[in-house]
Design a protein around this motif. Sequence first.
Motif, PDB file in Angstrom:
ATOM      1  N   LEU A   1      -1.356-111.328 -51.082  1.00 55.26           N
ATOM      2  CA  LEU A   1      -0.243-112.168 -50.682  1.00 55.26           C
ATOM      3  C   LEU A   1      -0.680-113.685 -50.447  1.00 55.26           C
ATOM      4  N   ILE A   2      -1.683-113.784 -49.784  1.00 56.81           N
ATOM      5  CA  ILE A   2      -2.241-114.982 -49.521  1.00 56.81           C
ATOM      6  C   ILE A   2      -2.673-115.629 -50.738  1.00 56.81           C
ATOM      7  N   SER A   3      -3.362-115.004 -51.678  1.00 54.48           N
ATOM      8  CA  SER A   3      -3.788-115.906 -52.863  1.00 54.48           C
ATOM      9  C   SER A   3      -2.748-116.055 -53.799  1.00 54.48           C
ATOM     10  N   ILE A   4      -1.520-115.372 -53.964  1.00 58.69           N
ATOM     11  CA  ILE A   4      -0.489-115.865 -54.634  1.00 58.69           C
ATOM     12  C   ILE A   4       0.060-117.075 -54.098  1.00 58.69           C
ATOM     13  N   PHE A   5       0.280-117.039 -52.758  1.00 62.79           N
ATOM     14  CA  PHE A   5       0.905-118.393 -52.237  1.00 62.79           C
ATOM     15  C   PHE A   5      -0.198-119.400 -52.145  1.00 62.79           C
ATOM     16  N   LEU A   6      -1.317-119.384 -52.210  1.00 60.16           N
ATOM     17  CA  LEU A   6      -2.379-120.308 -52.480  1.00 60.16           C
ATOM     18  C   LEU A   6      -2.344-120.895 -53.965  1.00 60.16           C
ATOM     19  N   GLY A   7      -2.336-119.704 -54.629  1.00 55.69           N
ATOM     20  CA  GLY A   7      -2.362-119.894 -56.266  1.00 55.69           C
ATOM     21  C   GLY A   7      -1.021-120.871 -56.781  1.00 55.69           C
ATOM     22  N   LEU A   8       0.087-120.500 -55.899  1.00 51.15           N
ATOM     23  CA  LEU A   8       1.127-121.369 -56.415  1.00 51.15           C
ATOM     24  C   LEU A   8       1.144-122.612 -56.065  1.00 51.15           C
ATOM     25  N   MET A   9       0.387-122.968 -54.864  1.00 52.45           N
ATOM     26  CA  MET A   9       0.268-124.233 -54.211  1.00 52.45           C
ATOM     27  C   MET A   9      -0.629-125.153 -55.054  1.00 52.45           C
ATOM     28  N   VAL A  10      -1.451-124.371 -55.649  1.00 47.88           N
ATOM     29  CA  VAL A  10      -2.640-125.196 -56.574  1.00 47.88           C
ATOM     30  C   VAL A  10      -2.175-125.404 -57.743  1.00 47.88           C
ATOM     31  N   ALA A  11      -1.347-124.418 -58.283  1.00 45.41           N
ATOM     32  CA  ALA A  11      -0.749-124.393 -59.558  1.00 45.41           C
ATOM     33  C   ALA A  11       0.234-125.703 -59.920  1.00 45.41           C
ATOM     34  N   LEU A  12       1.041-126.241 -58.784  1.00 44.24           N
ATOM     35  CA  LEU A  12       2.300-126.908 -58.958  1.00 44.24           C
ATOM     36  C   LEU A  12       1.513-128.246 -59.259  1.00 44.24           C
ATOM     37  N   PRO A  13       0.401-128.830 -58.486  1.00 47.25           N
ATOM     38  CA  PRO A  13      -0.158-130.012 -58.648  1.00 47.25           C
ATOM     39  C   PRO A  13      -0.591-129.983 -60.043  1.00 47.25           C
ATOM     40  N   GLY A  14      -0.976-128.927 -60.715  1.00 45.97           N
ATOM     41  CA  GLY A  14      -1.778-128.605 -61.771  1.00 45.97           C
ATOM     42  C   GLY A  14      -0.400-129.434 -63.106  1.00 45.97           C
ATOM     43  N   LEU A  15       0.864-129.036 -62.649  1.00 44.84           N
ATOM     44  CA  LEU A  15       1.813-129.205 -63.708  1.00 44.84           C
ATOM     45  C   LEU A  15       2.438-130.793 -63.678  1.00 44.84           C
ATOM     46  N   ALA A  16       1.595-131.563 -62.615  1.00 41.40           N
ATOM     47  CA  ALA A  16       2.279-132.767 -62.362  1.00 41.40           C
ATOM     48  C   ALA A  16       2.090-133.721 -63.579  1.00 41.40           C
ATOM     49  N   ARG A  17       2.797-134.650 -63.696  1.00 40.94           N
ATOM     50  CA  ARG A  17       2.834-135.740 -64.831  1.00 40.94           C
ATOM     51  C   ARG A  17       1.472-136.759 -64.714  1.00 40.94           C
ATOM     52  N   GLN A  18       1.541-136.942 -63.320  1.00 40.01           N
ATOM     53  CA  GLN A  18       0.482-138.024 -63.095  1.00 40.01           C
ATOM     54  C   GLN A  18      -1.057-137.373 -63.066  1.00 40.01           C
TER      55      GLN A  18
ATOM     56  N   PRO B   1      -3.153-135.633 -59.022  1.00 43.30           N
ATOM     57  CA  PRO B   1      -2.699-134.054 -58.745  1.00 43.30           C
ATOM     58  C   PRO B   1      -3.329-133.048 -59.612  1.00 43.30           C
ATOM     59  N   ARG B   2      -3.371-133.523 -61.019  1.00 45.40           N
ATOM     60  CA  ARG B   2      -3.948-132.529 -62.089  1.00 45.40           C
ATOM     61  C   ARG B   2      -5.210-132.453 -61.881  1.00 45.40           C
ATOM     62  N   MET B   3      -6.195-133.785 -61.308  1.00 47.49           N
ATOM     63  CA  MET B   3      -7.344-133.389 -60.985  1.00 47.49           C
ATOM     64  C   MET B   3      -7.821-132.512 -60.016  1.00 47.49           C
ATOM     65  N   VAL B   4      -7.125-132.675 -58.871  1.00 48.48           N
ATOM     66  CA  VAL B   4      -6.892-131.803 -57.618  1.00 48.48           C
ATOM     67  C   VAL B   4      -7.004-130.037 -57.880  1.00 48.48           C
ATOM     68  N   ASN B   5      -6.089-129.947 -58.751  1.00 47.32           N
ATOM     69  CA  ASN B   5      -5.819-128.683 -59.318  1.00 47.32           C
ATOM     70  C   ASN B   5      -7.139-128.228 -60.406  1.00 47.32           C
ATOM     71  N   ARG B   6      -7.391-129.011 -61.032  1.00 46.49           N
ATOM     72  CA  ARG B   6      -8.827-128.638 -62.000  1.00 46.49           C
ATOM     73  C   ARG B   6     -10.082-128.571 -60.938  1.00 46.49           C
ATOM     74  N   VAL B   7     -10.466-129.182 -60.170  1.00 42.03           N
ATOM     75  CA  VAL B   7     -11.376-129.554 -59.121  1.00 42.03           C
ATOM     76  C   VAL B   7     -11.560-127.975 -58.480  1.00 42.03           C
ATOM     77  N   TYR B   8     -10.463-127.551 -57.849  1.00 34.05           N
ATOM     78  CA  TYR B   8     -10.024-126.577 -56.908  1.00 34.05           C
ATOM     79  C   TYR B   8     -10.493-125.183 -57.922  1.00 34.05           C
ATOM     80  N   VAL B   9      -9.832-124.998 -59.092  1.00 38.07           N
ATOM     81  CA  VAL B   9      -9.976-124.057 -59.752  1.00 38.07           C
ATOM     82  C   VAL B   9     -11.574-123.820 -60.308  1.00 38.07           C
ATOM     83  N   GLU B  10     -12.107-124.942 -60.907  1.00 39.04           N
ATOM     84  CA  GLU B  10     -13.461-124.920 -61.332  1.00 39.04           C
ATOM     85  C   GLU B  10     -14.302-124.515 -60.368  1.00 39.04           C
ATOM     86  N   LEU B  11     -14.244-125.284 -59.306  1.00 39.06           N
ATOM     87  CA  LEU B  11     -15.179-124.823 -57.900  1.00 39.06           C
ATOM     88  C   LEU B  11     -14.896-123.165 -57.500  1.00 39.06           C
TER      89      LEU B  11
END
Lengths: 247, 265
Positions: free
Chosen positions: A57-74, A77-87
Motif C-alpha cells: 500500500l505504501i509502495s503504491i502511494f510512493l510509486g504514484l508520487m514518484v511517477a507523476l513528476p516523471g510525466l512532467a513536461r519540464q 521533475p523528470r530528473m527527480v523521477n529518474r534519480v529516485y528510480v535508478e538509485l
Amino acid sequence: MVMTRLLPLAALFFLGGCSGTWGWYVVNPSTAAGQRNLMFLIDGLYYTIALSVTAILISIFLGLMVALPGLARQRPPRMVNRVYVELVRAVPILVLILWVYYGLPQVADISISVFWAGVLALAISDSAFQAEIFRAGIQSIDRGQHEAAHSISLSYVDKMRFVILPQAIKRILPALGNQLVYMLKMSSLVSVIGMEELTRRANELVVTEYRPLEIYTVLVIEYLVLILVVSAGVRWLEMRMGAADRR
Amino acid sequence: MRDSTHARSTQAAAGRAGGSGTDFISLRHVSKFFGDFRALDDVSLDIGLGQKIVICGPSGSGKSTLIRCINRLETHDSGEIAIDGVRLDDSTAARAVLRNNVGMVFQQFNLFPHLSILENLTLGPVRARGMDQVAARELAEYYLERVKIPEQIEKYPHQLSGGQQQRVAIARALCMEPQIMLFDEPTSALDPEMIAEVLEVIEELAGSGMTMICVTHEMGFAGHVADRMVFMDHGKIVETAPPQDFFSKPKSDRCKTFLQQILRH
Ligand SMILES: Nc1ncnc2c1ncn2[C@@H]1O[C@H](COP(=O)(O)OP(=O)(O)OP(=O)(O)O)[C@@H](O)[C@H]1O
Ligand SMILES: [Mg+2]
C-alpha cells in the motif's frame, strides 16, 4: 524429460515420510507436539501478510508520487523521477532492510521496530518498480483524455483522480498483482532482522527440532498456497473490472 | 434554469460596450512554433459575440493549432489572444475566463470510456464549477435532450454509435455553459450516415446564438451556418469572407484550388 526425472524423486519424497530417515512427525497434526509445531509455523502467516500488504500500500502511494513528476513536461521533475528510480533500483532489498533497521536509527536518532523497518525497506524498494509501472500505465492513456479533461476545466488533481488514473489502474492491474506476489516472497528477507514471519519461524523450528527438510517443505507449501490464492484473487479482480467496462 | 447563460451573455455584452472593441475573441499577430516549424504565422482574427466562423484549409495548415490555442491546449509563442477582454496567459484570470466561456468538441469525441454518459456530463459542472449532483443531473438531462438522446443517460460511451457519441461530447461541452464553442472537424471521424445528425445539432446550436468556431470541410453546412469563412494555408490566414463571396469568387489561387478539390468530391 524433467518430469520423468522428478517423478521418482517425488515418490521417494512422500514414501520417505513413512521411513525412519524421514521425520514428518515434527509437523504431524495428529500428535500434540506436531500440531504445536505446525501452528507455530502457520502463525507466521499473519506477519508475512501484514508486512506485505502494508508495504505494498505504501509502495503504491510512493510509486504514484514518484511517477507523476516523471510525466512532467519540464526537465527538473523528470530528473527527480529518474534519480529516485535508478538509485532505489540499484540497492538490493536485503541490504536496504539491514540499512534501515541498523543504520537509520543512528542517522535519524529514532528507534524503529522490526516490523516498520521491514515495511519501510520493502516499500521503498518496491516503489521504484511501482513508479515505472504507473508511468507506463498513465502514458498509455490517450492524449485526447487529457485534452477532454482540460476542455471541461478539471484541475490537475481532478483530472488524474477521475479521468486518467481509473483507466490507467485498470490497465496496470496485472502488473500490480505481480508486484504483490513479489512482495510476499521478498518479505521472507525481513526474517534476518528477527521478524517473526513464515521464514523466521521455520528457521527457529529447525534450530530446535533439527528437521530442515520437513520444516522447509512445509514452508514451501505455505508460500505456494498463499501465492496461488493471491493470484486467483487478482485474476478475479481483473475480470470484475474488465466486466465493468463491457457492461 | 437555463436563463443564467443568457444573463451572462448580456452582462458580457454590456461590460464590453464601454470598452474599446466589440470583439469577443481577438487574436493579434499570433504565432506558434513546434520546434523550428511555424504552425501559426502571424495570425490575426476578430470574432464578435454570437458570430460563427468556419475555418477550412489543407491538411497541416494550422486549423487545429489555431483553435487549440484559443482554449490553451497549445500555448502560443508570440502575439496576443484575448477573450472577453482578458488576455490568455497562465494567470488565474485567464483560467477563469476559459472555464466560464470556452467549450470544445474533438474529432475523436474523447468521451471518458469508464464513465457513464451521465457521469461524463456532470464531471465538469460538479468538479470544476462546484455544482451539486442534483443540479448537475438536471443540467445533463437538459442538454442530452437538446442533442436528442435523452434515453442514453445511463449507458456507457462504447454502447453508443459514433454519431451519438459525438452528440454526447457536444452535450458535455454545453454542460459547462460556455459562450464559445470550438469544433475541430466534429464529423470527420463519423460514418457518412451519421454526419447529418451531428451537423443538425450544431446548426441548431448556431441558431441559438452561440459563438462558434468550427473547423470543417462540410461546405454545405458551412454555407448555412457561417457568418464568415476563414481559409488557412501554411499557418497563415489567406482569405476571409462571407460564405457567398467565399464560395462564388474566392480571391486567392490557393483557395480556388482548394475549393475545386473539395467540392469535386
Ligand atoms: N504537437 C505537435 N508537434 C509537432 N508538430 C505539430 C504538433 N501539432 C501539430 N504539428 C504540426 O503543425 C502543423 C499544423 O497542424 P494542425 O494540426 O494545426 O493542422 P490542421 O490544419 O489541423 O491539419 P488537419 O486538417 O490534418 O487536421 C502540421 O504540420 C503538424 O504536423
Ligand atoms: Mg486538424
